[in-house]
Design a protein around this motif. Structure first.
Motif, PDB file in Angstrom:
ATOM      1  N   VAL A  81       0.836  -1.195   0.000  1.00 24.37           N
ATOM      2  CA  VAL A  81       0.000   0.000   0.000  1.00 24.37           C
ATOM      3  C   VAL A  81       0.870   1.244   0.000  1.00 24.37           C
ATOM      4  CG1 VAL A  81      -1.743   1.322   1.239  1.00 24.37           C
ATOM      5  CG2 VAL A  81      -1.911  -1.151   1.132  1.00 24.37           C
ATOM      6  N   ASP A  82       0.655   2.071  -1.005  1.00 25.39           N
ATOM      7  CA  ASP A  82       1.388   3.325  -1.159  1.00 25.39           C
ATOM      8  C   ASP A  82       0.450   4.481  -0.811  1.00 25.39           C
ATOM      9  OD1 ASP A  82       1.824   5.660  -3.464  1.00 25.39           O
ATOM     10  OD2 ASP A  82       3.664   4.970  -2.508  1.00 25.39           O
ATOM     11  N   ALA A  83       0.926   5.415   0.027  1.00 26.88           N
ATOM     12  CA  ALA A  83       0.069   6.510   0.485  1.00 26.88           C
ATOM     13  C   ALA A  83      -0.398   7.396  -0.661  1.00 26.88           C
ATOM     14  CB  ALA A  83       0.806   7.340   1.537  1.00 26.88           C
ATOM     15  N   ASP A  84       0.451   7.614  -1.658  1.00 25.71           N
ATOM     16  CA  ASP A  84       0.050   8.471  -2.777  1.00 25.71           C
ATOM     17  C   ASP A  84      -1.102   7.850  -3.559  1.00 25.71           C
ATOM     18  OD1 ASP A  84       2.086  10.031  -1.924  1.00 25.71           O
ATOM     19  OD2 ASP A  84       3.410   9.693  -3.632  1.00 25.71           O
ATOM     20  N   GLU A  85      -1.000   6.546  -3.832  1.00 19.75           N
ATOM     21  CA  GLU A  85      -2.079   5.869  -4.539  1.00 19.75           C
ATOM     22  C   GLU A  85      -3.349   5.832  -3.683  1.00 19.75           C
ATOM     23  OE1 GLU A  85      -2.332   4.714  -7.553  1.00 19.75           O
ATOM     24  OE2 GLU A  85      -0.275   5.045  -8.218  1.00 19.75           O
ATOM     25  N   ALA A  86      -3.162   5.647  -2.367  1.00 16.36           N
ATOM     26  CA  ALA A  86      -4.326   5.630  -1.477  1.00 16.36           C
ATOM     27  C   ALA A  86      -5.020   6.986  -1.469  1.00 16.36           C
ATOM     28  CB  ALA A  86      -3.891   5.245  -0.061  1.00 16.36           C
ATOM     29  N   LEU A  87      -4.245   8.071  -1.569  1.00 12.68           N
ATOM     30  CA  LEU A  87      -4.845   9.407  -1.608  1.00 12.68           C
ATOM     31  C   LEU A  87      -5.644   9.599  -2.891  1.00 12.68           C
ATOM     32  CD1 LEU A  87      -5.340  12.163  -0.444  1.00 12.68           C
ATOM     33  CD2 LEU A  87      -3.084  12.898  -1.250  1.00 12.68           C
ATOM     34  N   LEU A  88      -5.152   9.074  -4.001  1.00 11.24           N
ATOM     35  CA  LEU A  88      -5.912   9.154  -5.240  1.00 11.24           C
ATOM     36  C   LEU A  88      -7.245   8.420  -5.104  1.00 11.24           C
ATOM     37  CD1 LEU A  88      -3.098   8.622  -7.905  1.00 11.24           C
ATOM     38  CD2 LEU A  88      -4.299  10.755  -7.378  1.00 11.24           C
ATOM     39  N   LEU A 125      -3.133   5.073   4.877  1.00 13.63           N
ATOM     40  CA  LEU A 125      -2.741   3.666   4.927  1.00 13.63           C
ATOM     41  C   LEU A 125      -3.724   2.846   5.751  1.00 13.63           C
ATOM     42  CD1 LEU A 125       1.116   4.086   5.399  1.00 13.63           C
ATOM     43  CD2 LEU A 125      -0.107   3.548   3.293  1.00 13.63           C
ATOM     44  N   THR A 126      -4.097   3.340   6.930  1.00 14.82           N
ATOM     45  CA  THR A 126      -5.059   2.613   7.757  1.00 14.82           C
ATOM     46  C   THR A 126      -6.440   2.620   7.111  1.00 14.82           C
ATOM     47  OG1 THR A 126      -5.373   4.617   9.101  1.00 14.82           O
ATOM     48  CG2 THR A 126      -3.830   2.962   9.926  1.00 14.82           C
ATOM     49  N   GLY A 127      -6.767   3.699   6.393  1.00 12.29           N
ATOM     50  CA  GLY A 127      -8.037   3.742   5.684  1.00 12.29           C
ATOM     51  C   GLY A 127      -8.124   2.681   4.603  1.00 12.29           C
ATOM     52  N   LYS A 128      -6.999   2.436   3.927  1.00 13.61           N
ATOM     53  CA  LYS A 128      -6.969   1.396   2.896  1.00 13.61           C
ATOM     54  C   LYS A 128      -7.186   0.020   3.519  1.00 13.61           C
ATOM     55  CE  LYS A 128      -6.514   0.110  -1.369  1.00 13.61           C
ATOM     56  NZ  LYS A 128      -7.597   0.407  -2.333  1.00 13.61           N
ATOM     57  N   LEU A 129      -6.671  -0.180   4.722  1.00 11.17           N
ATOM     58  CA  LEU A 129      -6.903  -1.437   5.426  1.00 11.17           C
ATOM     59  C   LEU A 129      -8.388  -1.637   5.704  1.00 11.17           C
ATOM     60  CD1 LEU A 129      -4.008  -1.391   8.038  1.00 11.17           C
ATOM     61  CD2 LEU A 129      -4.172  -2.855   6.032  1.00 11.17           C
ATOM     62  N   LYS A 130      -9.047  -0.574   6.164  1.00 13.24           N
ATOM     63  CA  LYS A 130     -10.483  -0.670   6.451  1.00 13.24           C
ATOM     64  C   LYS A 130     -11.259  -1.026   5.186  1.00 13.24           C
ATOM     65  CE  LYS A 130     -14.467   1.637   8.454  1.00 13.24           C
ATOM     66  NZ  LYS A 130     -15.378   1.306   7.356  1.00 13.24           N
ATOM     67  N   GLU A 131     -10.858  -0.434   4.073  1.00  7.63           N
ATOM     68  CA  GLU A 131     -11.542  -0.721   2.818  1.00  7.63           C
ATOM     69  C   GLU A 131     -11.410  -2.197   2.470  1.00  7.63           C
ATOM     70  OE1 GLU A 131     -12.020  -1.693  -1.232  1.00  7.63           O
ATOM     71  OE2 GLU A 131     -10.015  -1.510  -0.353  1.00  7.63           O
ATOM     72  N   ALA A 132     -10.220  -2.774   2.670  1.00  5.85           N
ATOM     73  CA  ALA A 132     -10.008  -4.186   2.364  1.00  5.85           C
ATOM     74  C   ALA A 132     -10.806  -5.083   3.305  1.00  5.85           C
ATOM     75  CB  ALA A 132      -8.526  -4.530   2.448  1.00  5.85           C
ATOM     76  N   ALA A 142     -14.750  -9.840   0.554  1.00  5.52           N
ATOM     77  CA  ALA A 142     -13.646 -10.101  -0.372  1.00  5.52           C
ATOM     78  C   ALA A 142     -12.548 -10.913   0.298  1.00  5.52           C
ATOM     79  CB  ALA A 142     -13.093  -8.777  -0.900  1.00  5.52           C
ATOM     80  N   TYR A 143     -12.275 -10.598   1.567  1.00  5.02           N
ATOM     81  CA  TYR A 143     -11.243 -11.316   2.314  1.00  5.02           C
ATOM     82  C   TYR A 143     -11.784 -11.716   3.680  1.00  5.02           C
ATOM     83  CZ  TYR A 143      -8.092  -9.643  -1.294  1.00  5.02           C
ATOM     84  OH  TYR A 143      -7.512  -9.392  -2.508  1.00  5.02           O
ATOM     85  N   ASP A 144     -11.463 -12.940   4.077  1.00  6.92           N
ATOM     86  CA  ASP A 144     -11.849 -13.411   5.402  1.00  6.92           C
ATOM     87  C   ASP A 144     -10.903 -12.876   6.470  1.00  6.92           C
ATOM     88  OD1 ASP A 144     -14.029 -15.502   4.699  1.00  6.92           O
ATOM     89  OD2 ASP A 144     -12.364 -15.972   3.349  1.00  6.92           O
ATOM     90  N   ALA A 145      -9.685 -12.539   6.069  1.00  2.45           N
ATOM     91  CA  ALA A 145      -8.710 -11.978   7.003  1.00  2.45           C
ATOM     92  C   ALA A 145      -7.763 -11.055   6.245  1.00  2.45           C
ATOM     93  CB  ALA A 145      -7.915 -13.095   7.695  1.00  2.45           C
ATOM     94  N   VAL A 146      -7.401  -9.960   6.873  1.00  2.00           N
ATOM     95  CA  VAL A 146      -6.404  -9.035   6.334  1.00  2.00           C
ATOM     96  C   VAL A 146      -5.274  -8.961   7.358  1.00  2.00           C
ATOM     97  CG1 VAL A 146      -5.921  -6.664   5.621  1.00  2.00           C
ATOM     98  CG2 VAL A 146      -8.141  -7.707   5.077  1.00  2.00           C
ATOM     99  N   ARG A 180     -12.955   8.808  11.875  1.00  2.00           N
ATOM    100  CA  ARG A 180     -13.680   8.198  12.989  1.00  2.00           C
ATOM    101  C   ARG A 180     -14.119   6.772  12.654  1.00  2.00           C
ATOM    102  NH1 ARG A 180     -15.238  13.599  13.407  1.00  2.00           N
ATOM    103  NH2 ARG A 180     -17.018  13.343  12.021  1.00  2.00           N
ATOM    104  N   SER A 181     -14.470   6.544  11.397  1.00  2.00           N
ATOM    105  CA  SER A 181     -14.862   5.204  10.974  1.00  2.00           C
ATOM    106  C   SER A 181     -13.691   4.228  11.084  1.00  2.00           C
ATOM    107  CB  SER A 181     -15.381   5.247   9.530  1.00  2.00           C
ATOM    108  OG  SER A 181     -15.629   3.955   9.038  1.00  2.00           O
ATOM    109  N   VAL A 182     -12.514   4.665  10.636  1.00  2.00           N
ATOM    110  CA  VAL A 182     -11.316   3.809  10.735  1.00  2.00           C
ATOM    111  C   VAL A 182     -10.947   3.579  12.189  1.00  2.00           C
ATOM    112  CG1 VAL A 182      -8.862   3.630  10.176  1.00  2.00           C
ATOM    113  CG2 VAL A 182     -10.456   4.543   8.479  1.00  2.00           C
ATOM    114  N   ALA A 183     -11.019   4.635  13.008  1.00  2.00           N
ATOM    115  CA  ALA A 183     -10.672   4.519  14.427  1.00  2.00           C
ATOM    116  C   ALA A 183     -11.578   3.513  15.132  1.00  2.00           C
ATOM    117  CB  ALA A 183     -10.759   5.882  15.104  1.00  2.00           C
ATOM    118  N   ARG A 184     -12.867   3.528  14.814  1.00  2.00           N
ATOM    119  CA  ARG A 184     -13.791   2.573  15.436  1.00  2.00           C
ATOM    120  C   ARG A 184     -13.388   1.140  15.118  1.00  2.00           C
ATOM    121  NH1 ARG A 184     -17.742   6.464  14.036  1.00  2.00           N
ATOM    122  NH2 ARG A 184     -18.186   5.367  12.076  1.00  2.00           N
ATOM    123  N   MET A 185     -12.995   0.885  13.873  1.00  2.00           N
ATOM    124  CA  MET A 185     -12.592  -0.466  13.504  1.00  2.00           C
ATOM    125  C   MET A 185     -11.316  -0.883  14.245  1.00  2.00           C
ATOM    126  SD  MET A 185     -11.273  -2.012   9.867  1.00  2.00           S
ATOM    127  CE  MET A 185      -9.731  -1.117  10.090  1.00  2.00           C
TER     128      MET A 185
END
Length: 315
Positions: A81-88, A125-132, A142-146, A180-185
């Motif tokens: 995960v690259d922060a620049d791509e995640a920002l896009l 980066l953490t937001g991308k994790l939540k998305e996955a 999509a995934y049973d575990a990340v 806040r959504s990412v923090a809750r997760m």
């Protein structure tokens, strides 16, 4: 909700002091979690490219791709995960910029934004994790575990808690809502933070300190993995027993040979006693302590499967 009804953790964050083998443990954990019919995503950040060599694969990119069969017959995918791509992605999702985001990247605006606001990189980066973790495909997750090969223990709490701070600062708008959504997760039972250490004074102390910091930040700690443990427990061996054993093997028990072997045994015994002491200290933290063996030849894909079997599929 009763303890038995709590959601099974689906985001597994693996951290440890440098040199403890956290990347290998993260990879082995992903393999162990990919049971029959299950899919696990193994993610790395910070552009270190430490995962691909373990699997004998080409360098990972931002696109998720298949890495290996799971230890239980499922599938393991990998992503860097690259922060620049995640920002896009973020700009496209919340601001509907689409191709305009690529124009901003071309002129350096993306890099500028993540440079002047370093905390933004961790939010992305953490937001991308939540998305996955949250993504559904064809009527199922999509995934049973990340599994995340996370930053080291020295900065893990800051990395995971940046969304809490940004959520407090940005009371309204997409950034605040997203944070806040990412923090809750990250603070929920969907997440486990696993700590990796080796049987040595400094890594164990850093693990104890990290556990206390995580607990103070209300971040859920899963396993503590005592990695690279050499040897096995055994009873005391006397010189007479060693001499008899050599004789049974057809080896002449010369005094010099006996003395040398007993000296080596004494050194190994002290190391085992030290491991016992470190294990006892870690167990006092009240979390499950798992031991993984030292692989003298280094860790390759075969070694990862060996570690995965030792970890099992529950985390």
């Amino acid at each position: 909700m009763t303890a038995s009804a709590l959601p099974v953790p689906r985001l597994h964050i693996v951290t440890g002091k440098g040199g403890t083998g956290k990347t290998s443990v993260a990879a082995a954990l992903a393999l162990s979690l990919a049971g029959p019919g299950r899919r696990a995503l193994l993610v790395e950040v910070e552009g270190r490219q430490g995962i691909a060599p373990l699997f004998g694969a080409a360098s990972l990119g931002y696109e998720e791709r298949h890495l290996a069969a799971g230890a239980g017959g499922g599938e393991v995918f990998g992503q860097s995960v690259d922060a620049d791509e995640a920002l896009l992605d973020y700009l496209a999702l919340f601001y509907r910029l689409g191709s305009a985001g690529r124009v901003l990247q071309k002129f350096g605006a993306i890099d500028f934004a993540t440079t002047i606001a370093p905390g933004l990189r961790d939010i992305l980066l953490t937001g991308k994790l939540k998305e996955a973790v949250s993504r559904a495909e064809s009527g199922r997750m999509a995934y049973d575990a990340v599994v995340l090969d996370a930053p080291p223990t020295g900065r893990i709490v800051k990395f995971l808690n940046v969304t809490v701070e940004s959520g407090r600062l940005a009371k309204t708008g997409p950034i605040g809502k997203h944070s806040r959504s990412v923090a809750r997760m990250l603070h929920s039972s969907l997440t486990n933070v696993h700590l990796v250490t080796t049987p040595a004074a400094m890594p164990v102390q850093e693990t104890v300190d990290a556990y206390k910091e995580l607990a103070a930040a209300d971040l859920p700690v899963g396993r503590i993995v005592l990695n690279k443990v050499a040897g096995a427990k055994s009873g005391e061996v006397t010189e007479d027993e060693l001499e008899a054993g050599l004789a049974r093997a057809g080896i002449s028990p010369e005094p010099a040979l006996l003395a040398g072997l007993m000296a080596e045994y004494g050194s190994a015994r002290e190391e085992l006693r030290a491991v016992d002491a470190y294990r006892d200290r870690l167990e006092q933290l009240g979390r499950p302590v798992e031991e993984l063996p030292l692989l003298p030849e280094g860790v390759d894909l075969s070694g990862l499967y060996q570690l995965a079997r030792a970890l099992g599929g529950e985390a």
